[in-house]
Design a protein around this motif. Sequence first.
Motif, PDB file in Angstrom:
ATOM      1  N   SER A 518       0.547  -1.163  -0.155  1.00 51.18           N
ATOM      2  CA  SER A 518       0.072   0.093   0.100  1.00 51.18           C
ATOM      3  C   SER A 518       0.856   1.197   0.120  1.00 51.18           C
ATOM      4  CB  SER A 518      -0.938   0.192   0.903  1.00 51.18           C
ATOM      5  OG  SER A 518      -0.181   0.196   2.327  1.00 51.18           O
ATOM      6  N   GLY A 519       2.188   1.090   0.336  1.00 48.75           N
ATOM      7  CA  GLY A 519       3.099   2.266   0.655  1.00 48.75           C
ATOM      8  C   GLY A 519       2.528   3.222   2.031  1.00 48.75           C
ATOM      9  N   ALA A 520       1.500   2.579   2.506  1.00 52.97           N
ATOM     10  CA  ALA A 520       1.300   3.195   3.740  1.00 52.97           C
ATOM     11  C   ALA A 520       1.490   2.666   5.260  1.00 52.97           C
ATOM     12  CB  ALA A 520      -0.415   3.306   3.865  1.00 52.97           C
ATOM     13  N   ASN A 521       2.262   1.745   5.080  1.00 49.39           N
ATOM     14  CA  ASN A 521       3.023   1.110   6.028  1.00 49.39           C
ATOM     15  C   ASN A 521       4.543   0.773   5.999  1.00 49.39           C
ATOM     16  OD1 ASN A 521       3.585  -1.899   5.531  1.00 49.39           O
ATOM     17  ND2 ASN A 521       1.374  -1.892   5.419  1.00 49.39           N
ATOM     18  N   PRO A 522       5.424   0.378   7.173  1.00 49.37           N
ATOM     19  CA  PRO A 522       6.912   0.321   6.788  1.00 49.37           C
ATOM     20  C   PRO A 522       7.250  -0.698   5.948  1.00 49.37           C
ATOM     21  CG  PRO A 522       6.420   0.604   9.233  1.00 49.37           C
ATOM     22  CD  PRO A 522       4.907   0.394   8.390  1.00 49.37           C
ATOM     23  N   ALA A 523       6.440  -1.502   5.290  1.00 55.19           N
ATOM     24  CA  ALA A 523       6.771  -2.860   4.645  1.00 55.19           C
ATOM     25  C   ALA A 523       7.038  -2.084   3.100  1.00 55.19           C
ATOM     26  CB  ALA A 523       5.742  -3.683   4.479  1.00 55.19           C
ATOM     27  N   ALA A 524       6.650  -1.123   2.663  1.00 56.81           N
ATOM     28  CA  ALA A 524       6.736  -0.567   1.561  1.00 56.81           C
ATOM     29  C   ALA A 524       6.451   0.628   1.178  1.00 56.81           C
ATOM     30  CB  ALA A 524       5.846  -1.502   0.454  1.00 56.81           C
ATOM     31  N   ASN A 525       7.135   1.448   0.550  1.00 55.89           N
ATOM     32  CA  ASN A 525       6.876   2.994   0.233  1.00 55.89           C
ATOM     33  C   ASN A 525       6.067   3.103  -0.905  1.00 55.89           C
ATOM     34  OD1 ASN A 525       8.529   3.319  -1.773  1.00 55.89           O
ATOM     35  ND2 ASN A 525       9.813   4.761  -0.679  1.00 55.89           N
TER      36      ASN A 525
END
Lengths: 550, 550
Positions: A518-525
């Motif tokens: 999602s870009g909305a949590n630390p796993a991915a931007n």
Amino acid sequence: MTVTTTDLFATHEELLNSALRAITERGYWSAYPESPSPKVYGETAAADGKAAFTALLGKDFPLDQPADEWVSPERSPFGIPLGVRYPRTSPDALIAAAKAALPSWRDAGPQQRAGVCLEILSRLHRRVFELANAVHATTGQAFVMAFQAGGPHALDRALEAVAYGYAEQTRQVGSVVWTKKADTLAKTYHLVPRGIGLVIGCNTFPTWNSWPGLFASLITGNPVLVKPHPGAVLPLAITVQVAREVLAEAGLDPNTVQLAVDTREAPVAKDLALRPEIRLIDFTGSTAFGDWLEDSARQAQVYTEKAGVNTVVVDSTDDFAGMCRNLGFSLTLYSGQMCTTPQNLLIPAGGIETEAGHKSFDEVVDGIAGAVRAITADPAKAVEFTGAIVNDDVVERIAAARKMGDVVLDSAELAHPAYADAVVRTPMIVKVTDGYGSECFGPVTFAVPTESTAQSIDIFRETVGEKGAITAAVYSTDEAVLDAVEQAAMEVGVHLSANLTGGIFVNQSAAFSDFHASGANPAANAALTDGAFVASRFRIVQSRRPAAAA
Amino acid sequence: MTVTTTDLFATHEELLNSALRAITERGYWSAYPESPSPKVYGETAAADGKAAFTALLGKDFPLDQPADEWVSPERSPFGIPLGVRYPRTSPDALIAAAKAALPSWRDAGPQQRAGVCLEILSRLHRRVFELANAVHATTGQAFVMAFQAGGPHALDRALEAVAYGYAEQTRQVGSVVWTKKADTLAKTYHLVPRGIGLVIGCNTFPTWNSWPGLFASLITGNPVLVKPHPGAVLPLAITVQVAREVLAEAGLDPNTVQLAVDTREAPVAKDLALRPEIRLIDFTGSTAFGDWLEDSARQAQVYTEKAGVNTVVVDSTDDFAGMCRNLGFSLTLYSGQMCTTPQNLLIPAGGIETEAGHKSFDEVVDGIAGAVRAITADPAKAVEFTGAIVNDDVVERIAAARKMGDVVLDSAELAHPAYADAVVRTPMIVKVTDGYGSECFGPVTFAVPTESTAQSIDIFRETVGEKGAITAAVYSTDEAVLDAVEQAAMEVGVHLSANLTGGIFVNQSAAFSDFHASGANPAANAALTDGAFVASRFRIVQSRRPAAAA
């Protein structure tokens, strides 16, 4: 034969229009058939692809790039002898060639670039069985998964990125005659690329995870350096070869796409990432390197997909067997080596309600373990789901996890009927009360007893908020619980699957409908694919001159 | 009276649709009349607005925010006694209130948010003369410019941002029923804001430069803290007051928009910018602070407009008088205190060809200086173009520039007929051979003799490449030169105006047609407004559940 880029756009325009509709409507749509059946791809397609793959082994890979030396960094998780040698081009040479390619690729404009990109996809699709073999051999994915995820599904994701990039560039007119009272100006909106793109591939999904960034940068006018993981070069070498072939035939500079191969001993990613000419970076891999890129490569727009703690909140179900079967399959697929595989199962210590009455915590975990056992009972069948283990770190992680709590289901070594040297491990499930807050990549699942579903939701919110997640799931018959978890998922920014008991799994995200990360949590931007994934890859530079009134 | 947000969307839907068309077609379009004429705005509008403005002076500004203390940081460049006191709310209180406002604003969805945003614009438009007085008094802009740039043009830019943000959020369906073989899933695409937005205003264009970021963040679901420049609080205090009024009437949390006023002695921008809850920052101002924000506020998406070296390449013209008049006006407008004012005039030392024969370097510079003299000859008329000088730094810069080379046209102090304490300075032109490579903000223009137009283009490419620029212009009768400069402008990423001799000036950028700043050179990392300006202000978080087939 030379083709013109105008021909290519005309050839593929209908497909592009369908993709543009699909990203808006988001119903089920796919451009590339996912079944490897001979009925779809022809009687000889599988054998031909295998032969084409085999013909590449133990040789210099045919790629017309200058070589400092030829390197052969791959080692197959199945033990398939590869020995393909790739030309290692120096960073200076790569960047100089990409810079030289930029003006012609920029000036080609979005239509011609779309034609070239879609022709590349079309030719990659023609080589889909060869690619599937390359993905299978380098990643350890079972063949059908390597075919689907590495071929049609990756092609769909690439086409999706082309569609988003094309839409973004053509949302305003290319030029206009503007009149205000006595003044008339002719205005031109030039689409200007950021610079040179760098795509850093991963070992597990070399095409699926690299193609979106590659094609997003290409369609928006940026030449791209493709740096494969040293463990999975061949699928991206084929990609670059096809891209260069199409570019050259279209009269464009083949150096618009170049392979930046390296080895574990002499990695090149950091060096390239810090070059001022590199203005876009797409990365899939470890949190450590992704964070380093975000912090260090400040001259570039950096798009990362890193690690996370995928979480399942188990509250209740009206299909206990379906839930266990569905989760068991999710855990088994590619031995849990997907960035979308669930890691933490949060289950009330007091058990859950089901259509068959109350099930204790242990019964729930046993149910899921039983589903894994059923899939992995016959080694010959099991390996078609588990594939092989991608590297030694995963094997070590299994050993470490064994000491973290009560092993409910142990990981087993299986002999692969086709590959004597394959490293195969089945999923393990460990009951733990702590240590589950960080990613443990591989076939390790933690069953976590919680005080209640309310506490499960708190833990879900905390772990995903802190460490991120690519996926989340919930099982509940209670609308209030489903809503509460959906609310928490919105807050921590993770995609949620609810009550999956059929043929769709939390691991899967379908191009044109599901957003991936999602870009909305630390796993991915960043997310595959939304407007934000393409909008910053180019700029609009405008010119205006007096003109005669229209 | 309570209005529902559904009513608001219905009220403004046609305007929104027109704006959505305009950002695509990019012909001349404006939603808010730019003429302050009584024929447009009514006979009493000007006097009523002046009275409303005057009624605010020397009092506590009516804003229902908790105040640690009341501060009065403004000082008018015209010497207008202001004395408006604003409630200073602590950063902790601002952030806590914004966090509390987030869920309801997020859940309102894009339609309801659009209705609220457009109602805010509508009410700001009703107070446009009051706003014009506030902009005039705080910035030093002459009244007509304060009206146009601070009112209708700023409203157009705000509406443009709303349109882009709305389009970006609604480019895919909000939900879909997805069927693949036996599986049917109901999918919902939640639009999730980044967090809290912070808008940091500038002294010279408090509304025009702040509203796009404010409304871009608002439309995409983010509560916003508006931190005005301490020199120009009132226009943004009115903005926040109107926003809170509309939010409250619509049953939403007024703390969705809050004023974060500070003083020169106790600035709050750095503190706020580093708070983890602040996820979006829009800034207009100095390169030093903009660079600091980009480097330091790593938790946030940072959109900056900083300083640059706006450049004009003078090669030749077929309308020498028109060129001089046009450039002279550009230099005089607001005493060169626009981020779009040309700074460097690159002119061949050997002179240029014109329709009236060859003109030497000195004749060209004298021609432009003469145009400035004509506009500024009568002080009473001059101040309606120059306005007043925004701060002491500008005055000091004039003195310093005087020593940099040969003063062709000196800056003069003028007495303002209406304001005895106004600080008024006319433009100066200095012939220099070095020192022109950095921004010299204010009424200072450098005339730079070059070896040739080819060298002018090299200098243009170098200075803009290194320091950036918001605008560039070229005068030439030679298509090859126009093309070469356009090519260079594309390469260094700056918008170019060619051969402006009529009623359009390089300083001006029209919403819905011209992009302002490009994001492609060091002067700004963002543009007003394109897809990239809005796409990263929110994320899509998806949920999916099994459903009955459609």
